[in-house]
Enzyme design. Structure first.
Site, mmCIF file in Angstrom:
data_model
loop_
_atom_site.group_PDB
_atom_site.id
_atom_site.type_symbol
_atom_site.label_atom_id
_atom_site.label_comp_id
_atom_site.label_asym_id
_atom_site.label_seq_id
_atom_site.Cartn_x
_atom_site.Cartn_y
_atom_site.Cartn_z
ATOM 1 N N SER A 99 0.806 -1.225 0.000
ATOM 2 C CA SER A 99 0.000 0.000 0.000
ATOM 3 C C SER A 99 0.838 1.274 0.000
ATOM 4 C CB SER A 99 -0.935 0.009 1.213
ATOM 5 O OG SER A 99 -0.218 -0.076 2.424
ATOM 6 N N ASP A 121 -2.277 8.738 7.554
ATOM 7 C CA ASP A 121 -3.177 7.938 8.389
ATOM 8 C C ASP A 121 -2.314 7.125 9.356
ATOM 9 O OD1 ASP A 121 -2.163 5.807 6.900
ATOM 10 O OD2 ASP A 121 -3.980 5.487 5.737
ATOM 11 N N HIS A 123 0.530 5.282 6.714
ATOM 12 C CA HIS A 123 1.156 5.798 5.498
ATOM 13 C C HIS A 123 1.579 7.259 5.630
ATOM 14 C CE1 HIS A 123 -1.837 2.638 4.395
ATOM 15 N NE2 HIS A 123 -0.765 2.170 3.767
#
Length: 371
Positions: free
Chosen positions: A45, A337, A340
Site C-alpha cells: 500500500s 493515516d 502511510h
C-alpha cells in the site's frame, strides 16, 4: 542525517510547495527528459496506485479523503497525494504517472506498470485478514504476462526486448505486511509461534530472494529494493504500545532489523556476481523513517506521532473513513493515516534518495538510472 537535512532544507521551493505542483524542489536534470525508458513497480500500500480498487478487500483507498490533494482525486493511493514512486517517476523525467497494472494496456506497458497491492506481502498468506490482494508471487507472475505482451512489440526478438528491459528501472518494496499483517498478528497467523524472529526473517529473505531472481530471469537488471520502515513507531503502534523507555514498539523494530540487515547482505551478494549483470540498490527506509520522525520539526513537520486522518487515540487505530474530514494543515503532518506518510514526506524522501546516498547503497537512484 546532516547531509539529508541540508539537502532538504536548501530546496527553496519547499515552503511554497503546491501539492498539485510538479516542482518537487529539484532542479531539472541536464538531459531534460526520460532517464530510463520504463519503470516497473512492485510492493504494497505504500506504493499501490489503484490495483486494489476492484477487489473485495478492506485494503482500499479509492475514496475521499484519500487523494484529496491529488490532481485526479481518489485513485487508490493510500495517501493525500503522490506516493514515493510517483515523486520518483517525476524525478526520472516521466511526464505522466506510471499506470496501475489493472488498467495498463497495450503500448502503455512500454513505459512500465505498477503491480503493487495494498496488504501484499512476500508470503502468500500475508494480508489475507484484510481480504483480496495481489501477493508478491502474483505480482511477479503479472510481470511475466507483461513480458509476453511486450514480446509482440519487439517482433519476438528476445535479445532486443532484454536489452530494452535492462535499461529500465525496477522498484520492489516488500516486507512490511509480513510483519504487520502476519507475524505480529497472532490471532490470525501462527508464524510467531512457528518461528523465532530470526528464523522468520531468514525464511522471508529466502522467499524474497527467489522472487527477485525470477524478476531477473524476466529481464530486470537495475533494481531498487527497500528496507522495511520503522513500523514499530507508526501511529498504529503508538496508539497501542507504551514501552518503559520508548514510545515505540521495539520488539517489532528489532525483528524488522533482522530482515533489513539480511536484505542488505543479499544486495551485496547480488552485486558481487550472484546475478550476473544486475545492479541492485538497497534503499534504507528504516533509517529514513527514523530520521524523519526524530527530526521532523526541523523539516517542517509539527506532528510526527499521529495521522492527519483516522479514528481512535492519536488517529492511530484504522485508516481514514470515507468522507472523513482530515486535518487542515496537511504539510505539517508526517503521517497521513495510521500507516502511510503524507505526500510531502514522500516527496522529501524521493528527493533525498534520488540525488544523495544518505539512504541508498551502494549508489543513489540517479546514478543507478544512468548505468
Amino acid at each position: 542525517m546532516k547531509h539529508f537535512r541540508d539537502t532538504i532544507l536548501t530546496c527553496a521551493c519547499m515552503w511554497l510547495l503546491s501539492l498539485s505542483d510538479i516542482c518537487l524542489c529539484q532542479p531539472r536534470s541536464p538531459q531534460q527528459g526520460l532517464q530510463v525508458p520504463c519503470f516497473f513497480i512492485f510492493g504494497d500500500s505504500l506504493v499501490d496506485n489503484g490495483n486494489n480498487n476492484g477487489m473485495l478487500t478492506l485494503a482500499r483507498a479509492n475514496y475521499r479523503p484519500y487523494g484529496i490533494d491529488f490532481p485526479q482525486g481518489p485513485t487508490g493511493r493510500f495517501t493525500n497525494g503522490r506516493t514515493y514512486v510517483d515523486a520518483l517517476a517525476q524525478l526520472l523525467g516521466f511526464p505522466t504517472y506510471i499506470p496501475p497494472y489493472s488498467r495498463a494496456r497495450g503500448l502503455d506497458l512500454l513505459r512500465g506498470a505498477n503491480y503493487a497491492s495494498g496488504a501484499a506481502g512476500i508470503r502468500e498468506e500475508t494480508g489475507s485478514n484484510l481480504g483480496a490482494h495481489t501477493s508478491m508471487n502474483e505480482q511477479v507472475s503479472n510481470f511475466g504476462e507483461t513480458v509476453q505482451q511486450l514480446r509482440r512489440y519487439f517482433r519476438g526478438d528476445n535479445d532486443a526486448l532484454n536489452s530494452y528491459l535492462g535499461k529500465c528501472l525496477f522498484f520492489s518494496g516488500m516486507g512490511s505486511n509480513d510483519y504487520l499483517n502476519n507475524y505480529f498478528m497472532p490471532d490470525f497467523y501462527s508464524t510467531s509461534s512457528d518461528y523465532t524472529a530470526r528464523a522468520f526473517a531468514t525464511i522471508l529473505l529466502q522467499q524474497y530472494g527467489r522472487q527477485l531472481a525470477q524478476l531477473y530471469s524476466l529481464g530486470a537488471r537495475k533494481v531498487i529494493v527497500t528496507a522495511v520502515g520503522q513500523i514499530g513507531c507508526i501511529p498504529y503502534q503508538l496508539a497501542r504500545f507504551h514501552g518503559n523507555n520508548s514510545r515505540c514498539n521495539e520488539k517489532i523494530n528489532s525483528a524488522i532489523q533482522l530482515f533489513n540487515s539480511g536484505l542488505k547482505r543479499m544486495v551485496q551478494n547480488i552485486n558481487g556476481g550472484q546475478l550476473p549483470g544486475a545492479k541492485f540498490v538497497y534503499l534504507d527506509f528504516y533509517q529514513s523513517s527514523q530520521d524523519l520522525s526524530s527530526n521532523g520539526t526541523s523539516l517542517g513537520f509539527d506532528v510526527v506521532d499521529k495521522g492527519c486522518c483516522g479514528v481512535g487515540k492519536n488517529n492511530g487505530q484504522i485508516t481514514c473513513l470515507p468522507l472523513q474530514q482530515p486535518c487542515q494543515d496537511r504539510h505539517k503532518y508526517l503521517f497521513w493515516d495510521a500507516f502511510h506518510p503524507t505526500e510531502l514526506a514522500n516527496i522529501l524522501l524521493a528527493k533525498a534518495t534520488y540525488t544523495s546516498q544518505s539512504y541508498t547503497y551502494p549508489i543513489n537512484i540517479q546514478q543507478l538510472a544512468a548505468l
